[in-house]
Design a protein around this motif. Structure first.
Motif, PDB file in Angstrom:
ATOM      1  N   ILE A  17       0.767  38.874  22.053  1.00  0.00           N
ATOM      2  CA  ILE A  17      -0.158  38.926  23.187  1.00  0.00           C
ATOM      3  C   ILE A  17      -0.746  37.537  23.442  1.00  0.00           C
ATOM      4  N   ASP A  18      -1.144  36.880  22.381  1.00  0.00           N
ATOM      5  CA  ASP A  18      -1.734  35.544  22.496  1.00  0.00           C
ATOM      6  C   ASP A  18      -0.780  34.581  23.203  1.00  0.00           C
ATOM      7  N   GLU A  19       0.469  34.539  22.766  1.00  0.00           N
ATOM      8  CA  GLU A  19       1.435  33.617  23.359  1.00  0.00           C
ATOM      9  C   GLU A  19       1.835  34.051  24.769  1.00  0.00           C
ATOM     10  N   TYR A  20       1.972  35.352  24.974  1.00  0.00           N
ATOM     11  CA  TYR A  20       2.383  35.861  26.289  1.00  0.00           C
ATOM     12  C   TYR A  20       1.354  35.504  27.363  1.00  0.00           C
ATOM     13  N   VAL A  21       0.089  35.666  27.031  1.00  0.00           N
ATOM     14  CA  VAL A  21      -0.963  35.365  28.003  1.00  0.00           C
ATOM     15  C   VAL A  21      -1.151  33.858  28.165  1.00  0.00           C
ATOM     16  N   ARG A  22      -1.269  33.137  27.070  1.00  0.00           N
ATOM     17  CA  ARG A  22      -1.609  31.704  27.147  1.00  0.00           C
ATOM     18  C   ARG A  22      -0.471  30.834  27.670  1.00  0.00           C
ATOM     19  N   PHE A  23       0.765  31.159  27.288  1.00  0.00           N
ATOM     20  CA  PHE A  23       1.867  30.255  27.616  1.00  0.00           C
ATOM     21  C   PHE A  23       2.810  30.769  28.710  1.00  0.00           C
ATOM     22  N   THR A  24       2.665  32.035  29.083  1.00  0.00           N
ATOM     23  CA  THR A  24       3.508  32.567  30.157  1.00  0.00           C
ATOM     24  C   THR A  24       2.676  33.007  31.349  1.00  0.00           C
ATOM     25  N   LEU A  25       1.803  33.988  31.145  1.00  0.00           N
ATOM     26  CA  LEU A  25       1.059  34.555  32.262  1.00  0.00           C
ATOM     27  C   LEU A  25       0.054  33.572  32.858  1.00  0.00           C
ATOM     28  N   ALA A  26      -0.524  32.712  32.038  1.00  0.00           N
ATOM     29  CA  ALA A  26      -1.513  31.750  32.542  1.00  0.00           C
ATOM     30  C   ALA A  26      -0.907  30.785  33.561  1.00  0.00           C
ATOM     31  N   LYS A  27       0.408  30.603  33.528  1.00  0.00           N
ATOM     32  CA  LYS A  27       1.075  29.725  34.495  1.00  0.00           C
ATOM     33  C   LYS A  27       1.130  30.359  35.882  1.00  0.00           C
ATOM     34  N   TYR A  28       1.119  31.695  35.918  1.00  0.00           N
ATOM     35  CA  TYR A  28       1.252  32.410  37.184  1.00  0.00           C
ATOM     36  C   TYR A  28      -0.091  32.928  37.697  1.00  0.00           C
ATOM     37  N   TYR A  29      -0.939  33.377  36.774  1.00  0.00           N
ATOM     38  CA  TYR A  29      -2.264  33.858  37.168  1.00  0.00           C
ATOM     39  C   TYR A  29      -3.243  32.689  37.023  1.00  0.00           C
ATOM     40  N   LYS A  30      -3.308  31.870  38.042  1.00  0.00           N
ATOM     41  CA  LYS A  30      -4.061  30.615  37.971  1.00  0.00           C
ATOM     42  C   LYS A  30      -5.546  30.846  38.256  1.00  0.00           C
ATOM     43  N   CYS A  31      -6.235  31.285  37.217  1.00  0.00           N
ATOM     44  CA  CYS A  31      -7.691  31.452  37.308  1.00  0.00           C
ATOM     45  C   CYS A  31      -8.338  30.425  36.382  1.00  0.00           C
ATOM     46  N   SER A  32      -9.333  29.751  36.866  1.00  0.00           N
ATOM     47  CA  SER A  32      -9.920  28.633  36.123  1.00  0.00           C
ATOM     48  C   SER A  32     -10.516  29.049  34.785  1.00  0.00           C
ATOM     49  N   ASN A  33     -11.016  30.292  34.685  1.00  0.00           N
ATOM     50  CA  ASN A  33     -11.687  30.719  33.458  1.00  0.00           C
ATOM     51  C   ASN A  33     -10.829  31.617  32.567  1.00  0.00           C
ATOM     52  N   LEU A  34      -9.577  31.825  32.932  1.00  0.00           N
ATOM     53  CA  LEU A  34      -8.738  32.773  32.195  1.00  0.00           C
ATOM     54  C   LEU A  34      -8.645  32.440  30.712  1.00  0.00           C
TER      55      LEU A  34
END
Length: 288
Positions: free
Chosen positions: A62-79
């Motif tokens: 979950i940590d890697e999926y959110v930080r290194f994959t999803l964060a590239k597409y869901y561009k929210c400043s505070n994510l």
């Protein structure tokens, strides 16, 4: 096994089947999509209950999926500031049943992630957006995943409880009844895992034939082939005999072993192709 924890069945995701993993992945994607609209920090709080291999692997994935994959597409400043994964474990250490070198490597990987460890802690209640510890602490969490071990069903034959199981994996008073898996390993030095159950299945299969043919039964002696745990993408740790391995090489071995657990060659080829494509194309983020 939820040990009848209040709210766990209705408010936790479980990881036992392929359908469970798909359900968890879908929930993660849906909460991230909702987060882009509301930017509510609670939506990106995750709690994994259990510090065994399943819990550690799940938390790091979950940590890697959110930080290194999803964060590239869901561009929210505070994510990345709001995002948090918790592991709640009743033991002193994670992976308590594994070799110390594996546990140490897991701790190194966890320390580099955004996973918070809550050791020597048990969960007494799970709600829709929280978990509650035995000390009364409330942990805000939108997605709770239960990886807290298995439920042991001890044998009860003809109303007789606490029946004795022999070294041949049958019952002392009912030798025609053979057992394997967690109901045999509970309370013994043999681990309650798939590796032990598979080894026992071979002995039980042979002993059933021997029993029918009135031949001597084969005694079960457990010898571990080795242990491996995935610690995120491209990293694993394991002990095979006296040799400790870690890093991408261990991860490759871990995947290869799992690949050959599938009985059909056609299935292995399909999975190998899918894995190979994923290496170059990145992780799938489609929500279907």
């Amino acid at each position: 096994h939820t040990r009848e924890t209040k709210g766990a069945v209705g408010n936790c995701y479980f990881l036992k089947t392929v359908e469970d993993s798909v359900r968890i992945r879908k929930a993660i994607l849906e909460t991230l999509e909702l987060y882009t609209q509301l930017e509510d920090p609670l939506l990106v709080k995750f709690t994994v209950i259990g510090g065994g291999s399943t819990g550690v692997e799940m938390a790091l994935e979950i940590d890697e999926y959110v930080r290194f994959t999803l964060a590239k597409y869901y561009k929210c400043s505070n994510l990345l500031n709001d995002f948090e994964v918790n592991i709640v474990c009743p033991s002193v250490e994670v992976l308590s049943g594994m070799h110390q070198q594996i546990r140490d490597e897991a701790m190194k990987r966890l320390s580099k992630s955004k996973v918070n460890l809550m050791m020597e802690t048990t969960i007494t209640e799970v709600g829709q957006d929280f978990t509650k510890t035995s000390e009364g602490k409330i942990i805000p969490s939108k997605i709770n995943i239960w990886c807290g071990g298995v439920e042991v069903v001890l044998p009860e034959i003809l109303g007789i409880k606490n029946v004795k199981i022999t070294n041949y994996l049958n019952l002392e008073k009912f030798p025609e009844v053979f057992l394997l898996g967690d109901c045999v390993n509970y309370g013994t030095a043999t681990p309650m895992d798939a590796q032990a159950a598979v080894k026992q299945a071979k002995v039980v299969s042979q002993n059933l034939q021997n029993f029918i043919s009135n031949k001597p039964l084969e005694e079960f002696v457990y010898k571990q082939s080795g242990s491996l745990v995935s610690l995120g993408r491209w990293h694993a740790a394991g002990k095979i005999g006296p040799v400790f391995i870690k890093g991408p090489f261990a991860w490759w071995i871990w995947r290869t072993i799992y690949l050959f657990k599938f009985p059909l060659p056609s299935k292995r080829i399909k999975i190998a192709i899918d894995w190979s494509v994923a290496i170059f194309s990145g992780r799938d983020i489609s929500n279907v």
